[in-house]
Design a protein around this motif. Structure first.
Motif, PDB file in Angstrom:
ATOM      1  N   PRO A  76      70.686  52.368  38.515  1.00 39.08           N
ATOM      2  CA  PRO A  76      71.275  52.178  37.186  1.00 39.08           C
ATOM      3  C   PRO A  76      70.248  52.262  36.060  1.00 39.08           C
ATOM      4  O   PRO A  76      70.519  52.866  35.015  1.00 39.08           O
ATOM      5  N   VAL A  77      69.068  51.676  36.252  1.00 39.52           N
ATOM      6  CA  VAL A  77      68.030  51.753  35.214  1.00 39.52           C
ATOM      7  C   VAL A  77      67.592  53.191  35.009  1.00 39.52           C
ATOM      8  O   VAL A  77      67.467  53.671  33.870  1.00 39.52           O
ATOM      9  N   GLY A  78      67.341  53.919  36.091  1.00 40.83           N
ATOM     10  CA  GLY A  78      66.941  55.312  35.975  1.00 40.83           C
ATOM     11  C   GLY A  78      67.981  56.143  35.267  1.00 40.83           C
ATOM     12  O   GLY A  78      67.657  57.004  34.427  1.00 40.83           O
ATOM     13  N   ALA A  79      69.259  55.900  35.575  1.00 39.51           N
ATOM     14  CA  ALA A  79      70.342  56.642  34.925  1.00 39.51           C
ATOM     15  C   ALA A  79      70.371  56.353  33.428  1.00 39.51           C
ATOM     16  O   ALA A  79      70.538  57.259  32.603  1.00 39.51           O
ATOM     17  N   ALA A  80      70.195  55.076  33.055  1.00 34.04           N
ATOM     18  CA  ALA A  80      70.222  54.715  31.639  1.00 34.04           C
ATOM     19  C   ALA A  80      69.050  55.331  30.885  1.00 34.04           C
ATOM     20  O   ALA A  80      69.218  55.860  29.775  1.00 34.04           O
ATOM     21  N   LEU A  81      67.867  55.272  31.466  1.00 34.28           N
ATOM     22  CA  LEU A  81      66.694  55.853  30.797  1.00 34.28           C
ATOM     23  C   LEU A  81      66.849  57.360  30.631  1.00 34.28           C
ATOM     24  O   LEU A  81      66.465  57.922  29.598  1.00 34.28           O
ATOM     25  N   ALA A  82      67.433  58.022  31.629  1.00 33.23           N
ATOM     26  CA  ALA A  82      67.663  59.461  31.520  1.00 33.23           C
ATOM     27  C   ALA A  82      68.678  59.767  30.430  1.00 33.23           C
ATOM     28  O   ALA A  82      68.507  60.704  29.639  1.00 33.23           O
ATOM     29  N   ALA A  83      69.748  58.978  30.373  1.00 26.75           N
ATOM     30  CA  ALA A  83      70.776  59.201  29.358  1.00 26.75           C
ATOM     31  C   ALA A  83      70.205  59.051  27.957  1.00 26.75           C
ATOM     32  O   ALA A  83      70.465  59.865  27.063  1.00 26.75           O
ATOM     33  N   ILE A  84      69.413  57.998  27.745  1.00 24.44           N
ATOM     34  CA  ILE A  84      68.841  57.753  26.422  1.00 24.44           C
ATOM     35  C   ILE A  84      67.860  58.855  26.038  1.00 24.44           C
ATOM     36  O   ILE A  84      67.933  59.423  24.936  1.00 24.44           O
ATOM     37  N   ASN A  85      66.930  59.166  26.931  1.00 30.21           N
ATOM     38  CA  ASN A  85      65.936  60.188  26.630  1.00 30.21           C
ATOM     39  C   ASN A  85      66.584  61.535  26.343  1.00 30.21           C
ATOM     40  O   ASN A  85      66.167  62.250  25.425  1.00 30.21           O
ATOM     41  N   THR A  86      67.605  61.887  27.102  1.00 26.05           N
ATOM     42  CA  THR A  86      68.201  63.211  26.927  1.00 26.05           C
ATOM     43  C   THR A  86      69.052  63.291  25.681  1.00 26.05           C
ATOM     44  O   THR A  86      68.973  64.275  24.928  1.00 26.05           O
ATOM     45  N   THR A  87      69.884  62.265  25.412  1.00 25.95           N
ATOM     46  CA  THR A  87      70.737  62.338  24.230  1.00 25.95           C
ATOM     47  C   THR A  87      69.918  62.431  22.949  1.00 25.95           C
ATOM     48  O   THR A  87      70.256  63.182  22.032  1.00 25.95           O
ATOM     49  N   VAL A  88      68.823  61.685  22.883  1.00 27.74           N
ATOM     50  CA  VAL A  88      67.986  61.754  21.684  1.00 27.74           C
ATOM     51  C   VAL A  88      67.286  63.111  21.605  1.00 27.74           C
ATOM     52  O   VAL A  88      67.246  63.745  20.543  1.00 27.74           O
ATOM     53  N   ARG A  89      66.754  63.567  22.717  1.00 23.40           N
ATOM     54  CA  ARG A  89      65.989  64.820  22.690  1.00 23.40           C
ATOM     55  C   ARG A  89      66.851  66.015  22.301  1.00 23.40           C
ATOM     56  O   ARG A  89      66.410  66.881  21.542  1.00 23.40           O
ATOM     57  N   ILE A  90      68.080  66.088  22.800  1.00 28.61           N
ATOM     58  CA  ILE A  90      68.914  67.226  22.417  1.00 28.61           C
ATOM     59  C   ILE A  90      69.372  67.104  20.968  1.00 28.61           C
ATOM     60  O   ILE A  90      69.747  68.101  20.350  1.00 28.61           O
ATOM     61  N   SER A  91      69.348  65.881  20.418  1.00 27.40           N
ATOM     62  CA  SER A  91      69.785  65.687  19.032  1.00 27.40           C
ATOM     63  C   SER A  91      68.719  66.068  18.013  1.00 27.40           C
ATOM     64  O   SER A  91      69.053  66.509  16.913  1.00 27.40           O
ATOM     65  N   VAL A  92      67.429  65.867  18.357  1.00 28.16           N
ATOM     66  CA  VAL A  92      66.380  66.043  17.350  1.00 28.16           C
ATOM     67  C   VAL A  92      65.333  67.089  17.732  1.00 28.16           C
ATOM     68  O   VAL A  92      64.364  67.285  17.003  1.00 28.16           O
ATOM     69  N   ALA A  93      65.500  67.770  18.857  1.00 32.58           N
ATOM     70  CA  ALA A  93      64.527  68.783  19.277  1.00 32.58           C
ATOM     71  C   ALA A  93      64.421  69.895  18.237  1.00 32.58           C
ATOM     72  O   ALA A  93      65.415  70.285  17.614  1.00 32.58           O
ATOM     73  N   THR A  94      63.226  70.421  18.078  1.00 31.94           N
ATOM     74  CA  THR A  94      63.012  71.515  17.131  1.00 31.94           C
ATOM     75  C   THR A  94      63.493  72.834  17.723  1.00 31.94           C
ATOM     76  O   THR A  94      63.884  72.912  18.895  1.00 31.94           O
ATOM     77  N   ASP A  95      63.423  73.858  16.910  1.00 33.02           N
ATOM     78  CA  ASP A  95      63.907  75.173  17.329  1.00 33.02           C
ATOM     79  C   ASP A  95      63.167  75.710  18.549  1.00 33.02           C
ATOM     80  O   ASP A  95      63.728  76.468  19.337  1.00 33.02           O
ATOM     81  N   SER A  96      61.902  75.326  18.721  1.00 33.45           N
ATOM     82  CA  SER A  96      61.136  75.811  19.868  1.00 33.45           C
ATOM     83  C   SER A  96      61.281  74.904  21.099  1.00 33.45           C
ATOM     84  O   SER A  96      60.826  75.263  22.187  1.00 33.45           O
ATOM     85  N   GLU A  97      61.938  73.752  20.934  1.00 35.48           N
ATOM     86  CA  GLU A  97      62.020  72.779  22.026  1.00 35.48           C
ATOM     87  C   GLU A  97      63.381  72.691  22.695  1.00 35.48           C
ATOM     88  O   GLU A  97      63.489  72.306  23.861  1.00 35.48           O
ATOM     89  N   TRP A  98      64.440  73.027  21.976  1.00 34.10           N
ATOM     90  CA  TRP A  98      65.772  72.709  22.492  1.00 34.10           C
ATOM     91  C   TRP A  98      66.142  73.518  23.730  1.00 34.10           C
ATOM     92  O   TRP A  98      66.835  73.001  24.622  1.00 34.10           O
ATOM     93  N   ALA A  99      65.701  74.768  23.821  1.00 35.02           N
ATOM     94  CA  ALA A  99      66.101  75.586  24.979  1.00 35.02           C
ATOM     95  C   ALA A  99      65.570  75.024  26.305  1.00 35.02           C
ATOM     96  O   ALA A  99      66.351  74.851  27.253  1.00 35.02           O
ATOM     97  N   PRO A 100      64.263  74.717  26.434  1.00 30.72           N
ATOM     98  CA  PRO A 100      63.813  74.141  27.706  1.00 30.72           C
ATOM     99  C   PRO A 100      64.412  72.774  27.991  1.00 30.72           C
ATOM    100  O   PRO A 100      64.649  72.435  29.159  1.00 30.72           O
TER     101      PRO A 100
END
Length: 204
Positions: A76-100
Motif C-alpha cells: 500500500p505504501v509503495g502504491a501511494a508513493l507511485a500514485a503521488i509521484n506520477t500524478t504530479v510529474r505528469i501535471s508539471v513536466a516540461t515539454d522535454s520531460e513528459w514523453a519519457p
C-alpha cells in the motif's frame, strides 16, 4: 501555475508499454485484508521536481532517472508513493520531460494514448518558482497487490485543500498510474478539511 490539479484524469497516454506481466520475483498477490493500508512510509525524504516536493521513502522510488522515477514496493505504501509521484510529474513536466514520463510511469492503454495527444498540444517550460502546492498526505481507499485506489490531499497555493483520486495498477514489475480513456467526472475535488486518518507527508 496556481492550483495543481494533479490531472490524472484531465489528460491520459499509451506509447510504448503493452500488456501486463509479473516477474517471478514479485510477491504473491495479496488482498486488502492482508495488507496494512494504514502503514506510513519509513525514512521519508523529499525529492523536488519542478519546484514541488515529492515523497520518497524506503518503499520507493529506488531508481531516479531525472524526470522518471521507478522501483516502488508492491505494498500500500509503495502504491501511494507511485500514485503521488506520477500524478504530479505528469501535471508539471516540461515539454522535454513528459514523453519519457508517460512511456515509463503510466499504465498502457487508451487512457495513456489520450493523455499523450492532449499533452502534446500544450507547453510547459518552467518550474514553479513560488507558492508551490504541497502534498499534505494520502489515504489508501482500496488495495490489492494488482490495483490500488489512492486519495491524495494537497494544500494549494491559496491554502485551499483538494483531494485527487488516483488509481495505480501493477504492470511490468512496478506501479503504473492508470488513466481513464474518457473523463466522466473530475478526479480533483475541493475539501474543507484533511481527514482524521490521513497518512501525513511532512515534506519541506
Amino acid at each position: 501555475m496556481g492550483t495543481l490539479t494533479l490531472s490524472a484524469g484531465l489528460l491520459g497516454s499509451s506509447i510504448l508499454l503493452a500488456g501486463c506481466s509479473h516477474h517471478s520475483t514479485d510477491p504473491v498477490p495479496g488482498t486488502a485484508t492482508t495488507a496494512n493500508i494504514d502503514a506510513p512510509p519509513s525514512n521519508l525524504k523529499a525529492n523536488v521536481f519542478q519546484g514541488i516536493s515529492l515523497p520518497g521513502a524506503d518503499q520507493g522510488p529506488r531508481n531516479n532517472s531525472g524526470a522518471v522515477v521507478s522501483g516502488f514496493d508492491r505494498s500500500p505504501v509503495g502504491a501511494a508513493l507511485a500514485a503521488i509521484n506520477t500524478t504530479v510529474r505528469i501535471s508539471v513536466a516540461t515539454d522535454s520531460e513528459w514523453a519519457p514520463i508517460g512511456q515509463r510511469m503510466l499504465a498502457s492503454g487508451p487512457g495513456r494514448d489520450a493523455w499523450a495527444i492532449a499533452r502534446s498540444q500544450i507547453s510547459i517550460t518552467d518550474p514553479i518558482t513560488a507558492n508551490a502546492p504541497r502534498i499534505a498526505g494520502y489515504r489508501v481507499a482500496t488495495y490489492t497487490a494488482d490495483r490500488a485506489e489512492i486519495a491524495i490531499f494537497t494544500i494549494q497555493s491559496d491554502q485551499s485543500l483538494t483531494r485527487n483520486a488516483a488509481i495505480v495498477i501493477w504492470q511490468l514489475g512496478d506501479w503504473k498510474l492508470l488513466l481513464p480513456s474518457q473523463l466522466q467526472t473530475s478526479p480533483v475535488q475541493t475539501v474543507t478539511a484533511l481527514p482524521s486518518n490521513l497518512i501525513p507527508l511532512p515534506l519541506p
